[in-house]
Design an enzyme around this catalytic site. Structure first.
Site, PDB file in Angstrom:
ATOM      1  N   SER A 188      -4.157  -5.211   4.205  1.00 46.94           N
ATOM      2  CA  SER A 188      -5.318  -4.323   4.267  1.00 46.94           C
ATOM      3  C   SER A 188      -6.340  -4.793   3.237  1.00 46.94           C
ATOM      4  CB  SER A 188      -4.895  -2.885   3.973  1.00 46.94           C
ATOM      5  OG  SER A 188      -6.014  -2.027   4.022  1.00 46.94           O
ATOM      6  N   LYS A 214      -6.535  -6.563   8.238  1.00 43.51           N
ATOM      7  CA  LYS A 214      -7.121  -5.231   8.514  1.00 43.51           C
ATOM      8  C   LYS A 214      -8.272  -5.037   7.535  1.00 43.51           C
ATOM      9  CE  LYS A 214      -5.607  -0.584   7.187  1.00 43.51           C
ATOM     10  NZ  LYS A 214      -4.502   0.404   7.291  1.00 43.51           N
ATOM     11  N   LEU A 215      -9.433  -4.707   8.074  1.00 47.12           N
ATOM     12  CA  LEU A 215     -10.609  -4.521   7.217  1.00 47.12           C
ATOM     13  C   LEU A 215     -10.966  -3.043   7.124  1.00 47.12           C
ATOM     14  CD1 LEU A 215     -12.873  -7.346   8.724  1.00 47.12           C
ATOM     15  CD2 LEU A 215     -11.388  -7.501   6.709  1.00 47.12           C
ATOM     16  N   LYS A 216     -11.186  -2.561   5.925  1.00 41.84           N
ATOM     17  CA  LYS A 216     -11.707  -1.219   5.738  1.00 41.84           C
ATOM     18  C   LYS A 216     -13.177  -1.231   6.151  1.00 41.84           C
ATOM     19  CE  LYS A 216      -8.135   0.837   4.039  1.00 41.84           C
ATOM     20  NZ  LYS A 216      -7.487   1.962   4.730  1.00 41.84           N
ATOM     21  N   ASP A 242     -10.031  -0.189   9.808  1.00 41.49           N
ATOM     22  CA  ASP A 242      -9.584   1.152   9.439  1.00 41.49           C
ATOM     23  C   ASP A 242     -10.746   1.876   8.766  1.00 41.49           C
ATOM     24  OD1 ASP A 242      -6.808   2.497   7.436  1.00 41.49           O
ATOM     25  OD2 ASP A 242      -8.375   3.457   8.645  1.00 41.49           O
ATOM     26  N   ASN A 244     -10.703   5.259   7.934  1.00 41.71           N
ATOM     27  CA  ASN A 244     -10.283   6.428   7.149  1.00 41.71           C
ATOM     28  C   ASN A 244     -11.220   7.616   7.384  1.00 41.71           C
ATOM     29  OD1 ASN A 244      -9.204   3.996   5.043  1.00 41.71           O
ATOM     30  ND2 ASN A 244      -7.803   5.714   5.420  1.00 41.71           N
ATOM     31  N   GLU A 267      -8.618   1.972  13.638  1.00 45.41           N
ATOM     32  CA  GLU A 267      -7.754   2.978  13.016  1.00 45.41           C
ATOM     33  C   GLU A 267      -8.562   4.160  12.492  1.00 45.41           C
ATOM     34  OE1 GLU A 267      -5.241   1.220  10.050  1.00 45.41           O
ATOM     35  OE2 GLU A 267      -4.492   3.148   9.337  1.00 45.41           O
ATOM     36  N   ASP A 292      -3.819   7.443  12.103  1.00 38.95           N
ATOM     37  CA  ASP A 292      -3.075   7.383  10.837  1.00 38.95           C
ATOM     38  C   ASP A 292      -3.016   8.815  10.295  1.00 38.95           C
ATOM     39  OD1 ASP A 292      -3.678   5.539   7.693  1.00 38.95           O
ATOM     40  OD2 ASP A 292      -2.432   7.265   8.131  1.00 38.95           O
ATOM     41  N   LYS A 316       3.651   6.306   8.739  1.00 38.60           N
ATOM     42  CA  LYS A 316       3.781   6.353   7.282  1.00 38.60           C
ATOM     43  C   LYS A 316       4.757   7.487   6.958  1.00 38.60           C
ATOM     44  CE  LYS A 316      -0.858   4.823   5.969  1.00 38.60           C
ATOM     45  NZ  LYS A 316      -2.159   5.263   5.372  1.00 38.60           N
ATOM     46  N   GLY A 344       0.722   1.460   4.971  1.00 31.62           N
ATOM     47  CA  GLY A 344       1.024   1.310   3.548  1.00 31.62           C
ATOM     48  C   GLY A 344       0.194   2.266   2.709  1.00 31.62           C
TER      49      GLY A 344
HETATM   50  C1  LIG Z   1      -3.149   0.006   2.745  1.00 30.44           C
HETATM   51  C2  LIG Z   1      -4.061   1.071   3.228  1.00 30.44           C
HETATM   52  O1  LIG Z   1      -5.120   0.791   3.705  1.00 30.44           O
HETATM   53  N1  LIG Z   1      -3.635   2.340   3.085  1.00 30.44           N
HETATM   54  C3  LIG Z   1      -4.264   3.559   3.518  1.00 30.44           C
HETATM   55  C4  LIG Z   1      -5.490   3.900   2.702  1.00 30.44           C
HETATM   56  C5  LIG Z   1      -5.208   4.063   1.245  1.00 30.44           C
HETATM   57  C6  LIG Z   1      -5.969   3.341   0.351  1.00 30.44           C
HETATM   58  C7  LIG Z   1      -5.832   3.500  -0.993  1.00 30.44           C
HETATM   59  C8  LIG Z   1      -4.884   4.367  -1.516  1.00 30.44           C
HETATM   60  C9  LIG Z   1      -4.715   4.531  -2.905  1.00 30.44           C
HETATM   61  C10 LIG Z   1      -3.775   5.405  -3.386  1.00 30.44           C
HETATM   62  C11 LIG Z   1      -2.999   6.115  -2.508  1.00 30.44           C
HETATM   63  C12 LIG Z   1      -3.158   5.965  -1.141  1.00 30.44           C
HETATM   64  C13 LIG Z   1      -4.106   5.095  -0.633  1.00 30.44           C
HETATM   65  C14 LIG Z   1      -4.268   4.928   0.757  1.00 30.44           C
HETATM   66  C15 LIG Z   1      -4.597   3.539   5.012  1.00 30.44           C
HETATM   67  O2  LIG Z   1      -3.945   2.845   5.794  1.00 30.44           O
HETATM   68  O3  LIG Z   1      -5.478   4.293   5.412  1.00 30.44           O
HETATM   69 MG   LIG Z   2      -5.233   4.062   7.583  1.00 27.52          MG
END
Ligand SMILES: CC(=O)N[C@@H](Cc1ccc2ccccc2c1)C(=O)O
Ligand SMILES: [Mg+2]
Length: 425
Positions: A188, A214-216, A242, A244, A267, A292, A316, A344
């Site tokens: 990620s 995977k790109l935010k 992703d 979020n 995502e 997610d 998750k 993750g």
């Molecule tokens: C690897 C990945 O992108 N994880 C989360 C987003 C994320 C990003 C940063 C975080 C920092 C602290 C605790 C939880 C966190 C979850 C997701 O899939 O959406």
């Molecule tokens: Mg996510």
């Protein structure tokens, strides 16, 4: 058999580089670790909540509080003879300092019904192995009297599961029904200051062997960076995004235009509770929608799939209340031909080990965010997870030692602690 002691350890682990998402920018991972001592031995669990309630409503201090005040006492009492002496009152003593006497809640029917329903749902697949871990399998029903707080509950269940499996000499992979010894790993990638810096970071990961990027994304950082990465990687590389929850229904046309980049999935573009808009996007574009934040358990997973809000699921365990519910979601998705992958939460080796074991199940058809420890940390709280080489390039090995299969370095837990551990007995 019982749970005799619960310790809450709060540690801070610096990140090797800032990690920026649509909800914030992290430079340190503050994490809550749970250590339980049962009469069969000890186990560790990792709470995936972040320092702040930005990814979800849970956060480190809140999780510690709900465990100290409600969940911990319930587990300690539920599993001790003293607790049962009240006969029919298989309830939970809520230690409320503001009230002299505890309050007994008679929960037999509620828990029994809950447990029966879950057992029925689990009868078919990987979850069947639950029967062989009676202590861990009883945690969720004992904690059901508290609404939500799934990440806090998951950490406790994971610690009990680790202890129970270590006592049985069984690894999580074996207990979960793993079908492979190595799992494909994706990575990620956070929002970067410039597209050039993003391309540098992505190149580094490709160099290390990651099988999926995977790109935010967020409004204002989407089409251009994604297009640039697709251009650099070529059309065959596995690439996904992703958001979020950062977009709204007005953005459907823009998100649909991501079809041009032939992504594996988009995502969680919209709010956790907004299945309807995810359905509208799915109808407006070719790229599969993956949820997610919205997927909390088997019920919400099957509902989202039935509505057409998601065609791929990011599993998750922390978000679902634990690994046992994650197994049920895996089974349900598999029965519906919905591919899943392991998400993750910047876990240390404690959570990472259990995630890698989970990702070895048959329904995990896509590389997950189970990256190497070095993606996030210069030093890990356990043995580091390192990508394999040769035929195992871009893969992590599933631990085969009992429980999580890793050892928590007490010296680092102490050195990186932000406070003295809380101890419940
Ligand atoms: C690897 C990945 O992108 N994880 C989360 C987003 C994320 C990003 C940063 C975080 C920092 C602290 C605790 C939880 C966190 C979850 C997701 O899939 O959406
Ligand atoms: Mg996510």
């Amino acid at each position: 058999t019982g749970i005799e002691r619960i310790e809450l350890h709060r540690v801070e682990v610096p990140l090797v580089r800032p990690f920026e998402t649509s909800f914030g920018r992290e430079t340190v991972r503050e994490v809550l670790l749970v250590r339980v001592v049962t009469d069969a031995g000890e186990g560790w669990g990792e709470c995936v909540a972040g320092r702040d309630p930005f990814y979800s409503g849970e956060y480190v201090a809140g999780a510690a509080s709900v465990i100290e005040r409600y969940l911990g006492p319930a587990l300690l009492r539920r599993h001790t003879a003293a607790f049962e002496e009240h006969g029919h009152m298989t309830g939970v003593l809520i230690d409320d300092p503001s009230r002299s006497a505890g309050v007994w809640v008679d929960d037999r029917e509620q828990h029994a019904a809950g447990a029966d329903r879950r057992a029925a749902a689990a009868a078919g697949g990987a979850a069947a192995s639950i029967a062989s871990v009676p202590l861990a399998a009883s945690v969720a029903s004992t904690l059901a009297f508290v609404a939500g707080h799934r990440m806090a509950k998951a950490a406790l269940e994971a610690a009990v599961l680790d202890a129970e499996l270590r006592a049985q000499g069984r690894s999580m992979g074996e207990a979960f029904g793993a079908v492979r010894e190595w799992v494909d790993c994706g990575v990620s990638v956070g929002i970067a200051p410039t597209v050039d810096e993003l391309l540098d970071e992505v190149s580094g990961y490709v160099e290390q062997g990651y099988r999926r990027i995977k790109l935010k994304i967020k409004p204002g950082w989407d089409l251009i960076p994604v297009g640039a990465v697709r251009e650099m990687l070529g059309r065959d590389a596995m690439l996904q995004v992703d958001a979020n929850t950062a977009y709204t229904a007005d953005d459907i046309p823009l998100l649909a235009s991501l079809d041009a980049f032939e992504l594996l999935l988009i995502e969680q573009p919209f709010a956790e509770e907004d299945l309807a808009t995810h359905v509208r996007l799915a109808e407006a574009c070719e790229t599969p929608v993956c949820l997610d934040e919205s997927i909390l358990d088997v019920t919400t997973a099957v509902d989202a799939i039935d509505r057409g809000a998601t065609s791929i699921v990011n599993i998750k365990p922390g978000r679902m209340g634990g690994y046992l519910e994650a197994l049920r979601v895996h089974d349900a998705c598999r029965a519906l031909d919905v591919p899943v992958w392991c998400g993750g939460m910047l876990e240390t080796g404690v959570g990472r080990a259990a995630n890698v074991a989970l990702a070895a199940l048959p329904g995990f058809l896509l590389p997950g965010d189970t990256s190497a420890s070095s993606r996030y940390f210069a030093e890990d709280l356990t043995e580091p997870f390192e990508l394999g080489s040769g035929e195992h390039r871009g893969q992590l090995r599933v631990p085969d030692a009992p429980g999580t299969g890793v050892t928590v370095r007490d010296d680092l837990v102490r050195a990186w602690a932000t406070a003295a551990p809380a101890v419940l007995t």
